[in-house]
Each structure stands twice: as structure tokens, then as C-alpha cells.
Scaffold this motif. Structure first.
Motif, PDB file in Angstrom:
ATOM      1  N   GLU A 183      -8.601   6.418  -0.951  1.00  0.00           N
ATOM      2  CA  GLU A 183      -9.604   5.752  -1.896  1.00  0.00           C
ATOM      3  C   GLU A 183      -9.015   5.177  -2.798  1.00  0.00           C
ATOM      4  OE1 GLU A 183     -14.003   7.458  -0.970  1.00  0.00           O
ATOM      5  OE2 GLU A 183     -12.856   8.569  -2.385  1.00  0.00           O
ATOM      6  N   MET A 184      -7.876   5.902  -3.620  1.00  0.00           N
ATOM      7  CA  MET A 184      -7.349   5.395  -4.901  1.00  0.00           C
ATOM      8  C   MET A 184      -6.403   4.262  -4.627  1.00  0.00           C
ATOM      9  SD  MET A 184      -7.683   5.837  -8.294  1.00  0.00           S
ATOM     10  CE  MET A 184      -6.904   4.999  -9.654  1.00  0.00           C
ATOM     11  N   VAL A 185      -5.878   4.372  -3.376  1.00  0.00           N
ATOM     12  CA  VAL A 185      -4.888   3.434  -3.056  1.00  0.00           C
ATOM     13  C   VAL A 185      -5.730   1.855  -2.903  1.00  0.00           C
ATOM     14  CG1 VAL A 185      -3.448   2.591  -1.233  1.00  0.00           C
ATOM     15  CG2 VAL A 185      -3.092   4.662  -1.932  1.00  0.00           C
ATOM     16  N   ARG A 201       0.753  -1.211   0.007  1.00  0.00           N
ATOM     17  CA  ARG A 201       0.112  -0.068  -0.028  1.00  0.00           C
ATOM     18  C   ARG A 201       0.705   1.100   0.015  1.00  0.00           C
ATOM     19  NH1 ARG A 201      -5.352  -0.389   0.855  1.00  0.00           N
ATOM     20  NH2 ARG A 201      -5.314   1.778   1.922  1.00  0.00           N
ATOM     21  N   GLY A 202       2.039   1.244   0.397  1.00  0.00           N
ATOM     22  CA  GLY A 202       2.870   2.383   0.710  1.00  0.00           C
ATOM     23  C   GLY A 202       3.573   2.591  -0.724  1.00  0.00           C
ATOM     24  N   LEU A 203       3.790   1.645  -1.472  1.00  0.00           N
ATOM     25  CA  LEU A 203       4.278   1.624  -3.038  1.00  0.00           C
ATOM     26  C   LEU A 203       3.134   2.273  -3.602  1.00  0.00           C
ATOM     27  CD1 LEU A 203       6.394  -1.518  -2.948  1.00  0.00           C
ATOM     28  CD2 LEU A 203       7.175   0.643  -3.107  1.00  0.00           C
ATOM     29  N   ILE A 204       2.233   1.707  -3.607  1.00  0.00           N
ATOM     30  CA  ILE A 204       0.918   2.002  -4.387  1.00  0.00           C
ATOM     31  C   ILE A 204       0.679   3.654  -4.205  1.00  0.00           C
ATOM     32  CG2 ILE A 204      -1.606   1.996  -5.031  1.00  0.00           C
ATOM     33  CD1 ILE A 204      -1.210  -1.170  -4.448  1.00  0.00           C
ATOM     34  N   GLY A 205       0.776   3.959  -2.987  1.00  0.00           N
ATOM     35  CA  GLY A 205       0.498   5.159  -2.382  1.00  0.00           C
ATOM     36  C   GLY A 205       1.385   6.179  -3.285  1.00  0.00           C
ATOM     37  N   GLU A 206       2.729   5.782  -3.477  1.00  0.00           N
ATOM     38  CA  GLU A 206       3.699   6.583  -4.139  1.00  0.00           C
ATOM     39  C   GLU A 206       3.359   6.910  -5.582  1.00  0.00           C
ATOM     40  OE1 GLU A 206       7.716   5.377  -4.166  1.00  0.00           O
ATOM     41  OE2 GLU A 206       7.795   4.550  -2.198  1.00  0.00           O
ATOM     42  N   LEU A 207       2.818   5.750  -6.104  1.00  0.00           N
ATOM     43  CA  LEU A 207       2.440   5.654  -7.404  1.00  0.00           C
ATOM     44  C   LEU A 207       1.062   6.889  -7.774  1.00  0.00           C
ATOM     45  CD1 LEU A 207       2.564   2.262  -8.780  1.00  0.00           C
ATOM     46  CD2 LEU A 207       4.025   3.949  -9.512  1.00  0.00           C
ATOM     47  N   THR A 208       0.050   6.657  -6.746  1.00  0.00           N
ATOM     48  CA  THR A 208      -1.057   7.359  -6.895  1.00  0.00           C
ATOM     49  C   THR A 208      -0.766   8.929  -6.623  1.00  0.00           C
ATOM     50  OG1 THR A 208      -1.743   6.816  -4.719  1.00  0.00           O
ATOM     51  CG2 THR A 208      -2.599   5.510  -6.590  1.00  0.00           C
TER      52      THR A 208
END
Length: 456
Positions: free
Chosen positions: A253-255, A210-217
Motif C-alpha cells: 500500500e505504501m508503494v 514501483r520497484g525503486l519505490i519499493g526499495e525506499l519503502t
């Protein structure tokens, strides 16, 4: 040969043994009678569950009255650390709002718009496998890599070689190894304030993903504000307002949504493609038909419609090895099915695994026969007893995307490469997050005659 069905348990076992079997493998925990039963009841000290195979009952739950049978929180508990409040787990007004924002990204011409990125990922997958020609490879690892590449290219316009994409892929593989399909909450109705007993490594892997996906979003949101964002799926979803409220997804929410796109779009596609390749390795006559048909595949999206044999093969793989073997809904009031009184709060189990192999519905239910889809029985069962992507309002929003991806990868790989099964290594299907093979699927890769170009 087709891998045999997992061994079934005896009809009657203790709750403790059933829980242990279920946690290890959802398929072999079930009795053999479910392949013939229209409906079966399971009782525990804490709740009742009912498996439905009768087509009109499945239709009632999934299509006719879906609001009366929301998704069960018991199953969602095990995935909550990774998926949060994603569209896969929510119900009611929250789910409806999420689908209003997400669905437009997968409608109409959007599939055509993602085709170049999907095709590029398929070419990379072919190159990786071609580099292993002459070797025996574990094919699930290869299909996982390919499916992850498709997701990153179509969602965020980055290849799997990107640093963050590589990190997400690596962490997700760690998560797969630690996450059972169910945790204790599936068997015991725990109060909401009580800890859910997730394994420490499972929680840690979910946090890292989730932390990595947060970087992308976050990076994409900055690009959207700057007007420099590519027109891919992530941009489409993040800029689509809810037509009823005008609101878009927040960063948090996007994460949640990206996490389920990765789970649904990567894990399930990898499972289906691996089994399809194994089935073709064990049925060389069908493999040759796919390879011949694929000679006409080009980078033009329109060429996908010509891959009819390949599509039937992929549909048959999804029938025999549906990536998601079971779905669970919950009754919101007392019901009466087949003269049984079903209490409020009961678990209603819809099992593609059993429905797709039901002995009273399908001709040759355990056989691999892509030609069945052109028969009266196949057409009838396709309407009434086939749901690899669920059915009704909660049908997977990316079902069309997944079918295009699977058919493309299957055709492009087998156009230039041949897969051969090893008689001494017959894979055993087991279900954790999806239907995979215990110990992997091992195939020998050999080259075909060189194809001139992807331009046709």
C-alpha cells in the motif's frame, strides 16, 4: 505575451477523430464554446459525458454530494500500472481509510517541519540555474528537477543526487513520454477481464518505478523497526494508524501512495512553476516586484507569510495553467441538471482549464493579472470558480505544501536571477499527464546583484 489558448476543434467531429485528438492533447480536443457554456453534453455510442462550468453544479458534485459522484474508473485505467490502488484512484471506504492515515502528515505544524528540507532543495535549484547564467535553458526540465528534489528531501530525507532518487527521476521522465492521459478504456467500456492495451514501454517504466519505490519503502520500514528512521513525511505516514481500525499501511500500500505523492507532488509542481516563471519572464514589471519582495526571504518559515505578491503570482499561474486540466466523476444514479436528465453511469467532467478561463465568470479571463485576487470579481471567483487542487473532501491533501513550495521556489530563484522570454519561442500548452508546453519553455537566465545571505 501570454501563450494563446490551444486551438479548439470544430463543434462536431467523429468519435474516431475525437479519440485521436483527445489522446494527443486533451485541451485542443475541446470546442471553443466550452469557455462560455454552463454545461455541455458529449455523446458516444458507449457513454455520455457532461462538462460542468456552472459554479453551483460544480459545488454539488465536488462538495455537497461527493459520494454520489465517485471518481470515474475510465480515467484511472490509464494510470493504474503506476499508481495501483493509490488514494488518487480509489473510492468509498478504501479511499476514506487512506485519507485517515495520510491527512495527519500534512496537518498543522507538519508544513513547518518540512520547511528546512524544502528550503535546501530550493537553494540547490537556485545553484543549478545560477551555473547556467547567460544561457538559454529549457525551464521545464529545471523545474522538474527542483520539484523532484523537494519530494525526495521531504518524503525520504534524501536529495535528488541519491542513487535511487536519480533512478526514480530518470524512469519517471521516461514514463511521462510514453503515457497518454487516457487509454482505450476511456472511450470503450471494456470488461474487467480484457487487457487494457497499455504500451509495453509504459508498463515497463511503471514496473521499474514501483520497484525503486519499493526499495525506499522497505529500507524505511527496517529503519522504523530499528528506531533509526528520520522524522519525515514517509515515517509519519508509515507509522500513522487508522484511527478506526488501528492498522497502518502495508508495504504494498505504501508503494501505491508514494507513487501518487511523486506524481502529484513532482509533476504538478514542476508544471505550475515552469508556467509561473514564463509568465514573469513576459511580464517584467511583476518579476521585479517578486524579486524585490524576495529580498526579505530567510530560512525562517515565518518569512513565507510575507510573500504576498509572490503568492498572488503563483495563484494566477495556477489559474491560467492548472496542472490537472480536467477531473472526471461518475453518476451513481440518474440526475437532473439544468433540465437535462443525466443517466446513471454518465461521466461528469469538471475542467479547471475551462472554469478558470470562463468568459462569463472572470474579468479578463485570458489575461495575466495577479492583482485580480484583491478585486471583488477575483475574490468571488476564488470561492466559486477556482479549483487547481480540486475541491471538497477530495481536495488535494498536499495543497498547502504545494503552495508553500511554489511560492518559495519562485521567490528564491528570482531574488538572485532574472528570466527573459524569447519572442521567437512562444510555448504552446498541451495536456498529457499535466499541462506542459509542446517543445518546452525556453528562457534566458541572467544574474541579479548578488544577495548577501539566506539568513537575511
Amino acid at each position: 505575451m501570454i501563450p494563446p489558448k490551444p486551438p479548439s476543434r470544430p463543434d462536431k467531429v467523429s468519435l474516431w477523430r475525437y479519440a485521436r485528438l483527445f489522446r494527443a492533447d486533451i485541451l485542443s480536443a475541446q470546442p471553443a464554446r466550452l469557455y462560455r457554456a454552463w454545461m455541455a453534453e458529449f455523446r458516444t455510442p458507449f457513454f455520455r459525458s457532461y462538462l460542468l462550468n456552472q459554479p453551483d453544479l460544480v459545488k454539488t458534485v465536488l462538495k455537497d454530494r461527493p459520494r454520489d459522484f465517485p471518481k470515474s474508473d475510465r480515467i484511472g485505467e490509464g494510470l493504474r500500472p503506476l499508481l495501483g490502488q493509490s488514494v488518487f484512484l480509489t473510492n468509498g471506504a478504501t479511499w476514506e481509510r487512506q485519507r485517515r492515515i495520510i491527512d495527519p502528515a500534512f496537518e498543522g505544524g507538519r508544513l513547518r517541519a518540512t520547511w528546512p528540507a524544502m528550503f535546501a532543495a530550493a537553494q540547490s535549484a537556485r545553484a543549478r540555474l545560477a551555473a547556467r547564467a547567460g544561457e538559454v535553458v529549457e525551464i521545464e526540465e529545471q523545474t522538474s528537477h527542483a520539484a523532484a528534489d523537494v519530494i525526495f528531501r521531504t518524503l525520504f530525507s534524501i536529495p535528488i543526487e541519491d542513487r535511487v532518487a536519480q533512478d526514480v527521476f530518470r524512469e519517471f521522465r521516461a514514463y511521462q513520454r510514453t503515457q497518454p492521459i487516457l487509454n482505450l478504456a476511456a472511450f470503450v467500456p471494456l470488461p474487467r477481464w480484457m487487457p487494457r492495451f497499455f504500451r509495453r514501454d509504459t508498463r515497463a517504466a511503471a514496473r521499474r518505478i514501483r520497484g525503486l519505490i519499493g526499495e525506499l519503502t522497505e529500507a524505511r520500514m527496517k529503519a522504523i523497526r530499528a528506531g533509526t528512521a528520520p522524522e519525515d513525511l514517509a515515517t509519519k505516514i508509515m507509522t500513522t494508524p487508522d484511527p478506526e481500525t488501528g492498522e497502518t499501511f502495508t508495504a504494498g500500500e505504501m508503494v501505491d501512495q508514494v507513487a501518487i505523492f511523486f506524481l502529484a507532488g513532482h509533476e504538478t509542481s514542476a508544471s505550475a512553476l515552469a508556467w509561473a516563471l514564463y509568465l514573469l519572464a513576459t511580464h517584467p514589471e511583476w518579476q521585479e516586484r517578486v524579486a524585490q519582495e524576495a529580498q526579505n526571504l530567510t530560512e525562517d518559515f515565518a518569512s513565507l507569510s510575507n510573500l504576498r505578491v509572490t503568492r498572488d503570482v503563483f495563484r494566477e499561474a495556477l489559474r491560467l495553467y492548472p496542472p490537472v486540466p480536467m477531473m472526471v466523476r461518475e453518476t451513481t444514479r440518474a440526475e437532473r441538471f439544468r433540465d437535462r436528465v443525466i443517466p446513471k453511469g454518465a461521466q461528469m467532467v469538471l475542467s479547471p482549464w475551462h472554469l478558470h478561463r470562463h468568459e462569463r465568470l472572470w474579468e479578463n479571463p485570458d489575461g495575466f493579472d495577479p492583482a485580480r485576487w484583491g478585486t471583488d470579481n477575483g475574490r468571488s471567483c476564488a470561492r466559486e470558480a477556482y479549483m487547481p487542487f480540486s475541491a471538497g473532501p477530495r481536495v488535494c491533501t498536499g495543497a498547502g505544501f504545494a503552495m508553500a513550495e511554489g511560492v518559495l521556489l519562485l521567490a528564491l530563484l528570482l531574488r538572485d536571477l532574472r528570466v527573459e522570454a524569447l519572442p521567437e519561442r512562444v510555448p504552446e500548452p498541451v495536456a498529457h499527464l499535466t499541462v506542459r508546453a509542446r517543445g518546452g519553455i525556453w528562457l534566458r537566465i541572467t544574474p541579479r546583484k548578488a544577495h548577501v545571505s539566506d539568513e537575511g
